[in-house]
Design a protein around this motif. Structure first.
Motif, PDB file in Angstrom:
ATOM      1  N   HIS A   6      41.732  30.668  37.410  1.00 54.41           N
ATOM      2  CA  HIS A   6      42.943  31.424  37.771  1.00 54.41           C
ATOM      3  C   HIS A   6      42.578  32.699  38.516  1.00 54.41           C
ATOM      4  O   HIS A   6      41.435  33.160  38.485  1.00 54.41           O
ATOM      5  N   GLN A  33      49.292  31.779  41.812  1.00 57.50           N
ATOM      6  CA  GLN A  33      48.112  31.059  41.323  1.00 57.50           C
ATOM      7  C   GLN A  33      47.809  29.858  42.238  1.00 57.50           C
ATOM      8  O   GLN A  33      48.724  29.316  42.861  1.00 57.50           O
ATOM      9  N   SER A  35      47.413  26.798  41.675  1.00 51.98           N
ATOM     10  CA  SER A  35      48.201  25.595  41.389  1.00 51.98           C
ATOM     11  C   SER A  35      49.704  25.864  41.445  1.00 51.98           C
ATOM     12  O   SER A  35      50.504  24.977  41.199  1.00 51.98           O
ATOM     13  N   LYS A  39      50.343  28.092  34.547  1.00 54.09           N
ATOM     14  CA  LYS A  39      49.721  27.050  33.709  1.00 54.09           C
ATOM     15  C   LYS A  39      48.203  26.965  33.886  1.00 54.09           C
ATOM     16  O   LYS A  39      47.491  26.565  32.979  1.00 54.09           O
ATOM     17  N   ILE A  40      47.734  27.348  35.057  1.00 55.36           N
ATOM     18  CA  ILE A  40      46.302  27.217  35.333  1.00 55.36           C
ATOM     19  C   ILE A  40      45.464  28.098  34.412  1.00 55.36           C
ATOM     20  O   ILE A  40      44.303  27.796  34.130  1.00 55.36           O
ATOM     21  N   ARG A  41      46.043  29.186  33.904  1.00 52.71           N
ATOM     22  CA  ARG A  41      45.292  30.071  33.005  1.00 52.71           C
ATOM     23  C   ARG A  41      44.870  29.317  31.742  1.00 52.71           C
ATOM     24  O   ARG A  41      43.694  29.247  31.398  1.00 52.71           O
ATOM     25  N   ASN A  64      54.181  21.501  36.801  1.00 52.75           N
ATOM     26  CA  ASN A  64      53.207  22.591  36.828  1.00 52.75           C
ATOM     27  C   ASN A  64      51.935  22.345  36.026  1.00 52.75           C
ATOM     28  O   ASN A  64      50.840  22.683  36.468  1.00 52.75           O
ATOM     29  N   ALA A  68      48.147  22.026  37.577  1.00 50.48           N
ATOM     30  CA  ALA A  68      47.030  22.838  37.080  1.00 50.48           C
ATOM     31  C   ALA A  68      45.878  21.949  36.621  1.00 50.48           C
ATOM     32  O   ALA A  68      44.717  22.200  36.950  1.00 50.48           O
ATOM     33  N   TYR A  71      44.158  20.383  39.658  1.00 53.17           N
ATOM     34  CA  TYR A  71      43.368  21.390  40.379  1.00 53.17           C
ATOM     35  C   TYR A  71      42.058  21.681  39.643  1.00 53.17           C
ATOM     36  O   TYR A  71      40.973  21.678  40.242  1.00 53.17           O
ATOM     37  N   SER A 306      55.662  24.590  41.119  1.00 47.78           N
ATOM     38  CA  SER A 306      55.133  23.788  42.222  1.00 47.78           C
ATOM     39  C   SER A 306      56.117  22.731  42.681  1.00 47.78           C
ATOM     40  O   SER A 306      55.853  22.000  43.619  1.00 47.78           O
TER      41      SER A 306
END
Length: 322
Positions: A6, A33, A35, A39-41, A64, A68, A71, A306
């Motif tokens: 992230h 972010q 993605s 959510k990527i965190r 989302n 994430a 990705y 997204s």
């Protein structure tokens, strides 16, 4: 040292939103972010811990969380299978494929897709990536509050935090983050749309409830039941969580106003949080004595999304304004 997938996202102060509320409004821009959402965190953190030696990851998501997971899997050079419900927009499915993920379309709602993801984890030996219900996710999401504290300084804490709630993962992450920086006395305004209101329904019933169906157009808020930890937090005396609902029309209006004023397009799930400002809800909470009249800075988590583009926005406008 762990690699972070992230970004440390911008913390912007919005002049137009501040004017509406009568106090500084800070926007934590999670839409930026890689993605497209916060959510990527959590998913990046979870995959770091659980998927390093994995055959691949599997995640059920209408948008989302899947983006994430796809990705992160691509960055980790492991395979990703994303199971989506049939309600997922074609653009999301294409984006997932562009990230190199294998996409399976199962069932009508997220719960159906999730059952299939759990089955694949079992039969194919894949690492299951839950979209919202796991302590590692909340730990990862908590980093956004640490970043806010680093930007503002620990003494300049927010008067309240506004956050959208779907399954409750972001809410749990925000609470974890507030605990980490010693801000547990900051009230949280937890926003949902009518028809995707599993948290509000649980708060009202005093127990976790399962919605019959997701009738809101904010599909990314569409979990039928909130995670247990989010519900437990709602009963915790040390925390102030104000659960509120807006209509789809109010969420859509917030998306459009945000696009006009801040030049950023976010999805309906994010519009639920923004609507706390644009619909006058913050003022109503102050009038009712649930938030102080001399409210300190308002922190709004712009969770992103997204699954939105101009075509999708036009479709939503036609559907919700007829």
């Amino acid at each position: 040292m762990a690699v972070h997938f992230h970004l440390n996202t911008p913390l912007l102060d919005s002049v137009s939103m501040s004017k509406r509320v009568g106090t500084t409004v800070y926007l934590k821009m999670e839409n930026s972010q890689p993605s497209g959402s916060f959510k990527i965190r959590g998913i990046g953190h979870l995959c770091q811990q659980l998927a390093k030696q994995s055959k691949g990851v599997v995640c059920a998501s209408g948008g989302n969380a899947g983006m994430a997971a796809a990705y992160v899997a691509r960055k980790m050079a492991v395979s990703a299978t994303i199971v989506v419900p049939s309600s997922s927009p074609q653009t999301v499915i294409q984006k997932l494929k562009d990230q190199g993920a294998k996409v399976k379309i199962i069932g009508k709602v997220w719960d159906d897709a999730n059952a299939e993801a759990l089955r694949l984890a079992e039969t194919d030996g894949l690492t299951f990536v839950p979209p919202f219900d796991h302590p590692l996710l909340w730990q990862g999401h908590a980093s956004m509050i640490s970043e806010v504290a680093a930007s503002l300084g620990l003494t300049a804490k927010p008067g309240a935090v506004v956050v959208s709630v779907g399954g409750g993962g972001l809410l749990c992450g925000v609470i974890q983050g507030l605990k980490d920086v010693g801000w547990t006395d900051v009230p949280i305004v937890a926003m949902e749309t009518e028809g995707a209101d599993c948290f509000n329904a649980a708060v009202k019933a005093g127990r976790i409830v399962t919605l019959d169906d997701i009738t809101s157009e904010a599909k990314c808020l569409g979990a039928k039941s909130v995670c247990r930890q989010a519900f437990e937090y709602s009963k915790c005396d040390e925390l102030t969580i104000i659960s509120e609902l807006v209509t789809d029309q109010q969420a859509l209006h917030a998306v459009e106003t945000f696009l006009d004023e801040e030049r950023v397009l976010v999805e309906m799930a994010c519009g639920a949080a923004l609507a706390a400002v644009y619909s006058g809800l913050i003022h109503r909470l102050q009038d009712d004595g649930r938030l102080p009249l001399d409210l300190g800075p308002l922190l709004v988590i712009v969770c992103g999304g997204s699954s939105i583009d101009m075509d999708q926005l036009t479709t939503l406008k036609n559907k919700l304004r007829n």
